[in-house]
Design a protein around this motif. Sequence first.
Motif, PDB file in Angstrom:
ATOM      1  N   GLY A 192     -38.820 -43.603  22.434  1.00 50.54           N
ATOM      2  CA  GLY A 192     -38.795 -42.306  22.744  1.00 50.54           C
ATOM      3  C   GLY A 192     -37.619 -41.461  22.083  1.00 50.54           C
ATOM      4  O   GLY A 192     -37.516 -40.342  22.480  1.00 50.54           O
ATOM      5  N   LYS A 193     -36.603 -42.247  21.483  1.00 53.37           N
ATOM      6  CA  LYS A 193     -35.657 -41.480  21.135  1.00 53.37           C
ATOM      7  C   LYS A 193     -35.492 -41.888  19.490  1.00 53.37           C
ATOM      8  O   LYS A 193     -36.079 -42.654  18.874  1.00 53.37           O
ATOM      9  CB  LYS A 193     -34.113 -42.282  21.533  1.00 53.37           C
ATOM     10  CG  LYS A 193     -34.039 -41.893  23.050  1.00 53.37           C
ATOM     11  CD  LYS A 193     -32.640 -42.568  23.427  1.00 53.37           C
ATOM     12  CE  LYS A 193     -31.865 -41.781  24.552  1.00 53.37           C
ATOM     13  NZ  LYS A 193     -30.460 -42.101  25.157  1.00 53.37           N
ATOM     14  N   SER A 234     -26.064 -40.691  22.663  1.00 56.27           N
ATOM     15  CA  SER A 234     -25.293 -41.990  22.904  1.00 56.27           C
ATOM     16  C   SER A 234     -24.870 -42.402  21.747  1.00 56.27           C
ATOM     17  O   SER A 234     -25.640 -42.333  20.483  1.00 56.27           O
ATOM     18  CB  SER A 234     -25.938 -43.041  23.757  1.00 56.27           C
ATOM     19  OG  SER A 234     -27.308 -43.326  23.245  1.00 56.27           O
ATOM     20  N   VAL A 235     -23.823 -43.537  21.700  1.00 58.24           N
ATOM     21  CA  VAL A 235     -23.455 -43.808  20.280  1.00 58.24           C
ATOM     22  C   VAL A 235     -23.018 -45.533  20.602  1.00 58.24           C
ATOM     23  O   VAL A 235     -22.686 -45.996  21.501  1.00 58.24           O
ATOM     24  CB  VAL A 235     -21.946 -43.219  19.691  1.00 58.24           C
ATOM     25  CG1 VAL A 235     -21.611 -43.757  18.491  1.00 58.24           C
ATOM     26  CG2 VAL A 235     -22.172 -41.946  19.654  1.00 58.24           C
ATOM     27  N   SER A 236     -23.318 -46.302  19.515  1.00 58.74           N
ATOM     28  CA  SER A 236     -23.162 -47.670  19.502  1.00 58.74           C
ATOM     29  C   SER A 236     -22.279 -47.932  18.243  1.00 58.74           C
ATOM     30  O   SER A 236     -22.857 -47.955  17.012  1.00 58.74           O
ATOM     31  CB  SER A 236     -24.490 -48.477  19.398  1.00 58.74           C
ATOM     32  OG  SER A 236     -24.172 -49.867  19.597  1.00 58.74           O
ATOM     33  N   PHE A 268     -23.303 -48.356  12.230  1.00 55.30           N
ATOM     34  CA  PHE A 268     -23.143 -47.768  13.731  1.00 55.30           C
ATOM     35  C   PHE A 268     -24.347 -46.869  13.796  1.00 55.30           C
ATOM     36  O   PHE A 268     -24.952 -46.511  12.988  1.00 55.30           O
ATOM     37  CB  PHE A 268     -21.849 -47.188  13.959  1.00 55.30           C
ATOM     38  CG  PHE A 268     -21.876 -45.615  13.427  1.00 55.30           C
ATOM     39  CD1 PHE A 268     -22.162 -44.516  14.138  1.00 55.30           C
ATOM     40  CD2 PHE A 268     -21.558 -45.486  11.995  1.00 55.30           C
ATOM     41  CE1 PHE A 268     -21.992 -43.331  13.426  1.00 55.30           C
ATOM     42  CE2 PHE A 268     -21.481 -44.348  11.535  1.00 55.30           C
ATOM     43  CZ  PHE A 268     -21.742 -43.072  12.157  1.00 55.30           C
ATOM     44  N   GLN A 269     -24.764 -46.794  15.071  1.00 60.34           N
ATOM     45  CA  GLN A 269     -26.034 -45.925  15.368  1.00 60.34           C
ATOM     46  C   GLN A 269     -25.665 -45.058  16.423  1.00 60.34           C
ATOM     47  O   GLN A 269     -24.801 -44.944  17.432  1.00 60.34           O
ATOM     48  CB  GLN A 269     -26.787 -46.944  16.264  1.00 60.34           C
ATOM     49  CG  GLN A 269     -27.605 -47.990  15.385  1.00 60.34           C
ATOM     50  CD  GLN A 269     -26.470 -49.269  15.251  1.00 60.34           C
ATOM     51  OE1 GLN A 269     -25.921 -49.579  16.315  1.00 60.34           O
ATOM     52  NE2 GLN A 269     -26.419 -49.665  13.985  1.00 60.34           N
ATOM     53  N   VAL A 270     -26.191 -43.809  16.063  1.00 57.81           N
ATOM     54  CA  VAL A 270     -26.145 -42.421  17.096  1.00 57.81           C
ATOM     55  C   VAL A 270     -27.678 -42.076  17.545  1.00 57.81           C
ATOM     56  O   VAL A 270     -28.600 -42.075  16.800  1.00 57.81           O
ATOM     57  CB  VAL A 270     -25.484 -41.224  16.285  1.00 57.81           C
ATOM     58  CG1 VAL A 270     -25.811 -39.949  17.332  1.00 57.81           C
ATOM     59  CG2 VAL A 270     -24.407 -41.495  15.805  1.00 57.81           C
ATOM     60  N   TYR A 271     -27.944 -42.196  19.049  1.00 55.55           N
ATOM     61  CA  TYR A 271     -29.039 -42.187  19.611  1.00 55.55           C
ATOM     62  C   TYR A 271     -29.385 -40.836  20.225  1.00 55.55           C
ATOM     63  O   TYR A 271     -28.180 -40.304  20.715  1.00 55.55           O
ATOM     64  CB  TYR A 271     -29.408 -43.209  20.548  1.00 55.55           C
ATOM     65  CG  TYR A 271     -29.327 -44.573  20.152  1.00 55.55           C
ATOM     66  CD1 TYR A 271     -30.579 -45.189  19.834  1.00 55.55           C
ATOM     67  CD2 TYR A 271     -28.074 -45.217  19.802  1.00 55.55           C
ATOM     68  CE1 TYR A 271     -30.780 -46.582  19.458  1.00 55.55           C
ATOM     69  CE2 TYR A 271     -28.206 -46.735  19.493  1.00 55.55           C
ATOM     70  CZ  TYR A 271     -29.446 -47.172  19.297  1.00 55.55           C
ATOM     71  OH  TYR A 271     -29.472 -48.812  18.795  1.00 55.55           O
ATOM     72  N   TYR A 272     -30.371 -40.086  20.053  1.00 57.36           N
ATOM     73  CA  TYR A 272     -30.511 -38.665  20.779  1.00 57.36           C
ATOM     74  C   TYR A 272     -32.113 -38.552  20.761  1.00 57.36           C
ATOM     75  O   TYR A 272     -32.977 -39.146  20.126  1.00 57.36           O
ATOM     76  CB  TYR A 272     -29.988 -37.658  20.036  1.00 57.36           C
ATOM     77  CG  TYR A 272     -30.585 -37.508  18.453  1.00 57.36           C
ATOM     78  CD1 TYR A 272     -31.473 -36.539  18.316  1.00 57.36           C
ATOM     79  CD2 TYR A 272     -30.062 -38.430  17.289  1.00 57.36           C
ATOM     80  CE1 TYR A 272     -31.968 -36.387  16.864  1.00 57.36           C
ATOM     81  CE2 TYR A 272     -30.674 -38.301  16.179  1.00 57.36           C
ATOM     82  CZ  TYR A 272     -31.660 -37.132  15.901  1.00 57.36           C
ATOM     83  OH  TYR A 272     -32.242 -37.084  14.691  1.00 57.36           O
ATOM     84  N   LYS A 273     -32.518 -37.445  21.730  1.00 59.79           N
ATOM     85  CA  LYS A 273     -33.844 -37.025  21.816  1.00 59.79           C
ATOM     86  C   LYS A 273     -33.843 -35.506  21.129  1.00 59.79           C
ATOM     87  O   LYS A 273     -33.069 -34.787  21.338  1.00 59.79           O
ATOM     88  CB  LYS A 273     -34.277 -36.898  23.417  1.00 59.79           C
ATOM     89  CG  LYS A 273     -34.311 -38.362  24.178  1.00 59.79           C
ATOM     90  CD  LYS A 273     -34.695 -38.372  25.318  1.00 59.79           C
ATOM     91  CE  LYS A 273     -35.181 -39.688  26.079  1.00 59.79           C
ATOM     92  NZ  LYS A 273     -35.750 -39.228  27.315  1.00 59.79           N
ATOM     93  N   PHE A 274     -35.093 -35.276  20.686  1.00 60.38           N
ATOM     94  CA  PHE A 274     -35.582 -34.214  20.059  1.00 60.38           C
ATOM     95  C   PHE A 274     -36.718 -33.785  20.111  1.00 60.38           C
ATOM     96  O   PHE A 274     -37.897 -34.604  19.685  1.00 60.38           O
ATOM     97  CB  PHE A 274     -34.857 -34.107  18.509  1.00 60.38           C
ATOM     98  CG  PHE A 274     -34.931 -32.993  17.650  1.00 60.38           C
ATOM     99  CD1 PHE A 274     -34.182 -31.972  17.940  1.00 60.38           C
ATOM    100  CD2 PHE A 274     -36.044 -32.889  16.701  1.00 60.38           C
ATOM    101  CE1 PHE A 274     -34.160 -30.814  17.225  1.00 60.38           C
ATOM    102  CE2 PHE A 274     -36.186 -31.521  16.309  1.00 60.38           C
ATOM    103  CZ  PHE A 274     -35.414 -30.612  16.266  1.00 60.38           C
TER     104      PHE A 274
END
Length: 618
Positions: free
Chosen positions: A351-352, A385-387, A426-432
């Motif tokens: 879902g992200k 969020s960031v990884s 690296f990864q940046v996660y978000y909902k849109f």
Amino acid sequence: MKRGMMSSILFPILFAFAFLSSPVFSASDLILAKVDRRIDLTSQVVRITTSLKVENTGSDVVSEILLSFPENQAKHLAYLKATLVEGKGKVKTSSGVGLPVKAVQPNDVPPALTIYSVSLPKGLEKGHSLMLNVLAVFTHTLQPFPEKINQGDIQLLLFQESAQYLSPYVVNAQSLTLKLPDARIESYSKLENAKLQGSELKYGPYENLPPFSFLPMVIHFENNQPFAVAKELVREIEISHWGNVQITEHYDIIHAGAQSKGEFSRLDYQTRPYLRGASAFRRLVAKLPPRAHSVYYRDEIGNISTSSLWGDSKKTELEIEPRYPMFGGWKTAFTIGYGLPLQDFLFGLDGKRFLNITFGAPINELVIDNLFVKVVLPEGSKDISVSVPFPVKEGQETKISHLDIVGRPVVVLEKNNVVPEHNEHFQVYYKFNSLSMLREPLMLISGFFFLFVACIVYSHVDISISKSSASYLAKLQWDEVQAITQLVHGIINRFLIAHDKLETSLHDLSRTGDVQACKATRKSVDSSLKELSKELKQPLAFLQSSPQAAHILPKVEELVTKERELQEKLVLKHTTVVDGYEKKLGGREIENRIASYQQKITALRREVDDLMDLIDEI
């Protein structure tokens, strides 16, 4: 190298290791059965690869292995990675997955030592052993010596290290190999079991070393690789759900090698290969992701055309060339930008959405003192969020762009002392919410609708100004003054083009030695200058007689005066150079004769350019 000088260089190392005459603490019952170190000194980044065979001779299970670095070395440590070597016999492979590493402070460890702990995936039992590979990357550890060099000199560096492996454990056997960029070595510490073979310097083997053994050594060698250091790099990664990821990178770069002293001679640089500066660099190569498009390269002046781009399905390479060669201590600032296909870097999970892209700079062997990575997410993104696979300083800000209402969230990642090894994903996660994508098209439709309504209203209202009014007549007069001023501006610009032809003829003269061709160009330019002087008289007279031009006339007259002074100095310089070639004088003597002219020409040209810009603004 003189003995006294070598002693002064070794003093900091001896001081740092002075406390190691006896073990300071008992690490464990581990021993290092074999240690092989390889130090790569072929670039400005020092990479130390260490292979450790660790044995547990005690009765307790050991879950961590300690690595030690002197404080003066640890402060330059940019990257540290430890991996297990799996397999038996000659068939051994590294797992590639880094083990957890963290700084620790064991009891009774002096402040001159920095200790890192490597956590093992499972405990090492009594009588068992394992192989561990450790990669340590250091920046700013190669010291130019001498610190300042002339244009034609090579760059010599000093590197200080311990020939014996500094460890809290007993070492049964160890060896050290240093890979140098060239076989030329000014001097090196001739210790026991030291051997120089071509461009490799070997120390050891050394056996039965107690904990914290050290043996200081210094190498003075030639290294002319580019010492490109970005004092600051800002990478902006902007995501558009309409199908593109836009990357913009702002570089502030300095040549951090031996500083250039004395005057720079472009004539020598272009005509004499041995005076081009062995350590200076003219170009940098950026390895962009595949399918990069819309690539540009520019600085504060504008677009820079000295670049080449090529690529295939696996990579895209951009070769960029600054406006001038980079010598030691010289600085430059520029921006590169490019677009990437969204589907290659944006994915969905639970879902992200998440962006998966590399962290560091694409330029080869670039050291970055301060790196800011800004990920601009679409407006309306939430649950961010960031990884990142290594420690960074994380923050958040907002960017207002076209058609935005509340602004776009920006993830800001900051890291110091960045090397090519940090160029990991690296990864940046978000909902849109996908419906938010309709906001901008609806705003555009509404904007065009109101624009058409305004045009209809405008076409039915008479808002014209009477042609007999004083304001209308004043506007006409001012428009005429502006037109004449632009005419003067164009004539002066043609003067400057004629000046450039004179300079070009001198450059061709230095390259070909054809005095007659240079004189022919001079004759043609003199004729052009006379015609332009006649052409300038009428528009200048108009401005002098027009009341509307009273506030701009002083600047125009100053521009004309400065151009005439510049013309006079250029003619004198041209005459002097041609006369020197006819008398067969040397290049250095000719440069000395025209030095005063050249200084005045540079100043006058700058003043003329500033006045032309000012007149354009008025």
